[in-house]
Design an enzyme around this catalytic site. Structure first.
Site, PDB file in Angstrom:
ATOM      1  N   GLU A   1       0.494  -1.293   0.280  1.00 14.58           N
ATOM      2  CA  GLU A   1      -0.211   0.311   0.221  1.00 14.58           C
ATOM      3  C   GLU A   1       0.181   1.212  -0.312  1.00 14.58           C
ATOM      4  OE1 GLU A   1      -2.727  -0.140   2.841  1.00 14.58           O
ATOM      5  OE2 GLU A   1      -4.118  -1.609   1.794  1.00 14.58           O
TER       6      GLU A   1
ATOM      7  N   GLU B   1      -5.899  -7.838   0.257  1.00 11.05           N
ATOM      8  CA  GLU B   1      -7.017  -7.563   1.226  1.00 11.05           C
ATOM      9  C   GLU B   1      -8.516  -6.628   0.886  1.00 11.05           C
ATOM     10  OE1 GLU B   1      -5.149  -4.437   3.839  1.00 11.05           O
ATOM     11  OE2 GLU B   1      -3.176  -5.307   2.829  1.00 11.05           O
TER      12      GLU B   1
END
Length: 496
Positions: free
Chosen positions: A336, A438
């Site tokens: 991320e 995710e």
């Protein structure tokens, strides 16, 4: 001669089968993230922090300080590089300070411009230092009856006082009765806290942290969990790790050694139970997004060109250690990233980290996390020349205003329409593989029934199964039930 030829054929078949396993024969994966195991995320298990003194004043805690006498907030003028005043009626960025924890009660205060509050030659408060030392170290003394009321003792032994809006100095002597008219009394408001690996290890300190972390690693995930996962249809785990793992057993303070042995165990357990491991560099030096899970000290995003070589070295270490393990599912280069204009730095790093993996394995999948602050197709043209590369996208129906008022059906429709479209955009013919690294069955819907959660989870499984590398649920264990895939399976919410 015939027997030798027969043996050669058998050997070739064996090598091919071995390579296919290393290459991820279980694709697309049904995986789960082992979050909060080797990289701490306090929201998932807050009790880990219970033994820390002043556990609400960890590294990165953002505080605002209001003079009780003047009823004004302290401010670093111009955001830093200038004097500290007490002249603001309300508080925002320049009036918010980030703590660096020196001990249970001693701290540095970092201001908006990243300088530290300290004392000048006349003991007045300034925010001009770029690195803290004694003049930038203060003790916070809390009122036992009201911990939000504090006094701040400077390195000269005297207390801060706000005598006027333009005079904040460390020259108040004596005790206090904690009345509002006392210029040495301040009201401390905690605006935000962090609960990551830096916070827990520095919070417990070098004497306690090693045992606390070792106990956590030994019990949070065990081989029994791998047996459970395998028996319930999961084929892989995605394991977040921090950059300090490459320096095990003696990582830089405050991090402690031991996570590498736990990761070694995971590879063994995965092989024992027919699963594969995706090693995910979740926390990098300097922090790539400022979040708890990035290993940050104070929430600033400071990863950039100067950290590339050190970060590549971590990938090199992981690739050398695990590149030829039969249970390796892939190596993810960074989780991320939210780097704004530093996209070129990210691409430069991805290129060098990819090359580092290829030094040790031609077969290992290399996973590149899509930068969250750019479009999901941002990397497609960049990775076109790479081999065995995966693009990781994360999908949560949370965190932004658009999901706040969605009902059950709207959330499900969003999965079938928008998420399906987004995923198809990164799942291209002859391009990189796609990975929903995710997702979760949690949402903002209040009072949802079990059937609602089942429908929502099923919709996501159906759509995300179209990802060519697979998907990974966040997370395996969590104090919040719908975030915990173990709980969701055991209680019939999800069937794989």
């Amino acid at each position: 001669m015939g027997s030798l030829h027969y043996f050669s054929i058998l050997l070739a078949l064996f090598l091919c089968s071995s390579y296919s396993f290393v290459a991820g024969q279980n694709l697309p994966f049904k995986a789960v993230n082992l979050g909060n195991w080797l990289v701490t995320e306090g929201w998932m298990k807050p009790s880990l922090f219970d033994g820390i003194v002043n556990k609400d004043l960890l590294d990165g805690t953002q505080v605002q300080l209001k003079s009780t006498k003047l009823q004004k907030f302290l401010v670093a003028e111009n955001g830093g590089g200038d004097n500290v005043m007490a002249n603001r009626d309300s508080a925002s960025g320049w009036e918010t300070f980030r703590l660096w924890r020196v001990s249970d009660s001693s701290f540095n205060f970092r201001v908006f411009g990243k300088q530290f509050i300290g004392l000048d030659a006349s003991n007045k408060l300034v925010a001009t230092s770029n690195s803290p030392s004694d003049p930038e170290t203060f003790q916070i003394i809390r009122n036992s009856g009201d911990p939000s009321k504090i006094r701040i003792q400077a390195s000269n032994g005297l207390f801060l006082q706000a005598q006027s809006e333009t005079a904040v100095s460390a020259d108040y002597q004596g005790s206090t009765n904690w009345e509002d008219g006392d210029p040495s009394v301040f009201l401390m408001t905690i605006v935000k806290t962090l609960q990551g690996e830096y916070q827990i290890t520095n919070g417990y300190g070098p004497d306690k942290a090693p045992q606390v972390m070792q106990d956590h690693w030994n019990t949070y995930i065990t081989e029994e969990d791998f047996r459970f996962m395998s028996e319930n249809g999961l084929t892989a785990v995605r394991i977040p790790v921090g950059w300090w793992i490459a320096h095990d057993p003696n990582p830089p303070k405050p991090f402690v050694g031991g996570s590498l042995a736990a990761l070694d165990n995971a590879f063994t357990w995965a092989q024992n139970h027919g699963m594969e491991v995706i090693v995910d560099l979740h926390a990098v030096q300097g922090s790539q997004n400022g979040n708890d899970h990035s290993g940050t000290r104070d929430g600033y995003t400071e990863w950039g060109d100067s950290e590339i070589q050190d970060t590549v070295a971590v990938i090199d270490f992981l690739a050398e250690r695990y590149g030829n393990k039969p249970s390796l599912g892939g190596i993810e280069l960074m989780n991320e990233p939210t780097l704004g204009p530093n996209l070129d730095s990210l691409k430069k790093y991805y290129q060098q980290a990819y090359d580092a993996v290829r030094k040790y394995s031609e077969m290992a999948y290399v996973i590149m996390s899509n930068p969250l602050d750019h479009g999901s197709t941002e990397l497609l043209s960049f990775v076109g020349s790479f081999n065995r590369v995966v693009i990781d996208v994360h999908y949560y129906n949370l965190y932004t205003d658009q999901f706040k008022n969605m009902d059950v059906q709207q959330n499900i429709d969003y999965i079938y329409n928008q998420r399906a479209s987004d995923l198809s955009g990164v799942t291209t013919d002859n391009g990189p593989l796609s990975f929903v690294g995710e997702w979760t069955a949690e949402w903002n819907v209040q009072g949802a029934s079990m059937e609602d959660y089942q429908r929502y989870a099923n919709a996501q499984q159906e759509v995300y199964s179209r990802a060519t590398f697979g998907w990974a649920y966040w997370a395996y264990k969590c104090q919040y039930n719908h975030w915990s895939l173990k709980w969701m399976i055991e209680n019939g919410y999800i069937n794989l």
